[in-house]
Design an enzyme around this catalytic site. Structure first.
Site, short mmCIF file in Angstrom:
data_model
loop_
_atom_site.label_atom_id
_atom_site.label_comp_id
_atom_site.label_asym_id
_atom_site.label_seq_id
_atom_site.Cartn_x
_atom_site.Cartn_y
_atom_site.Cartn_z
N CYS A 1 0.12 90.67 -37.04
CA CYS A 1 1.52 90.35 -37.35
C CYS A 1 1.66 88.92 -37.87
O CYS A 1 0.81 88.06 -37.59
CB CYS A 1 2.38 90.50 -36.09
SG CYS A 1 2.47 92.17 -35.45
N CYS B 1 7.37 91.85 -32.20
CA CYS B 1 6.91 92.97 -31.39
C CYS B 1 6.50 92.46 -30.00
O CYS B 1 6.43 91.25 -29.76
CB CYS B 1 5.75 93.69 -32.07
SG CYS B 1 4.17 92.80 -32.00
N GLU C 1 3.76 86.59 -36.94
CA GLU C 1 3.94 85.62 -35.86
C GLU C 1 2.60 85.21 -35.27
O GLU C 1 2.33 84.03 -35.05
CB GLU C 1 4.83 86.20 -34.75
CG GLU C 1 6.21 86.59 -35.22
CD GLU C 1 6.32 88.05 -35.67
OE1 GLU C 1 7.39 88.64 -35.45
OE2 GLU C 1 5.35 88.59 -36.24
N CYS D 1 3.37 90.15 -29.98
CA CYS D 1 3.69 88.79 -30.45
C CYS D 1 4.46 88.02 -29.39
O CYS D 1 4.21 86.82 -29.18
CB CYS D 1 4.47 88.85 -31.76
SG CYS D 1 3.45 89.36 -33.16
N ASN E 1 2.17 89.00 -42.25
CA ASN E 1 1.43 90.11 -41.68
C ASN E 1 0.32 90.51 -42.65
O ASN E 1 0.45 90.42 -43.87
CB ASN E 1 2.33 91.29 -41.30
CG ASN E 1 3.22 91.83 -42.39
OD1 ASN E 1 3.68 91.10 -43.26
ND2 ASN E 1 3.48 93.12 -42.35
N ILE E 2 -0.80 90.91 -42.05
CA ILE E 2 -2.00 91.27 -42.80
C ILE E 2 -2.47 92.61 -42.27
O ILE E 2 -2.95 92.71 -41.14
CB ILE E 2 -3.10 90.19 -42.63
CG1 ILE E 2 -2.56 88.82 -43.06
CG2 ILE E 2 -4.35 90.58 -43.42
CD1 ILE E 2 -3.43 87.66 -42.63
N GLU E 3 -2.31 93.65 -43.09
CA GLU E 3 -2.66 95.00 -42.66
C GLU E 3 -4.14 95.29 -42.92
O GLU E 3 -4.82 94.57 -43.65
CB GLU E 3 -1.79 96.02 -43.36
CG GLU E 3 -0.34 95.91 -42.97
CD GLU E 3 0.56 96.94 -43.61
OE1 GLU E 3 1.69 97.08 -43.14
OE2 GLU E 3 0.15 97.60 -44.59
#
Length: 139
Positions: free
Chosen positions: A58, A96, A60, A99, A47-49
């Site tokens: 996310c 989620c 996935e 995804c 995940n990359i915020e």
């Protein structure tokens, strides 16, 4: 549901490795994914915020987008592991809804989704996690 090219335990270990590369300065919740292609190739994602929260991606979807951008379309399974950054996962981390819908775009109901809490593994099919889904054939 086990694939002969790589087993679910190996796939979850790759997801745990990908989790270490997560960029999570805001939520501090690191997730890793390992997407298995039917030919045995694996694409990892984390995940990359982003400070603008909707721009966050996310793990996935990162794995799927990497694979699709390389021309891949035939997928067998994905492993997912997540939890507080800097700690071993203590619970299962299911994908989620967004995804799951991305998975549905490229995979059938028998696509395997493998969850790891760092020790135990639970495996589901996409059909189990996204029943009565909407896909390309509905257009």
């Amino acid at each position: 549901m086990e694939n002969t090219a790589i087993n679910f335990q190996e796939l979850t270990e790759l997801a745990l490795q990908a989790r270490e590369r997560a960029y999570v300065p805001y939520s501090h919740f690191a997730v890793g994914a390992a997407l298995l292609c039917k030919d045995g190739t694996v694409y990892q994602g984390c995940n990359i915020e982003n400070a603008a929260y909707p721009a966050t991606n996310c793990a996935e979807r990162t794995a799927f987008f990497k694979a699709v951008s390389e021309g891949r379309r035939d997928f067998a399974a994905i492993a997912v592991a997540g939890g507080p950054a800097g700690e071993a996962p203590a619970a299962f981390c299911p994908p989620c809804g967004v995804c799951r819908q991305v998975m549905r775009e490229f995979c059938g109901a028998d696509f395997a989704i493998v969850l790891s809490d760092g020790g135990k593994i639970q495996a589901y099919t996409l059909g189990e996690l996204l029943p009565c889904s909407f896909g390309p054939e509905n257009l």
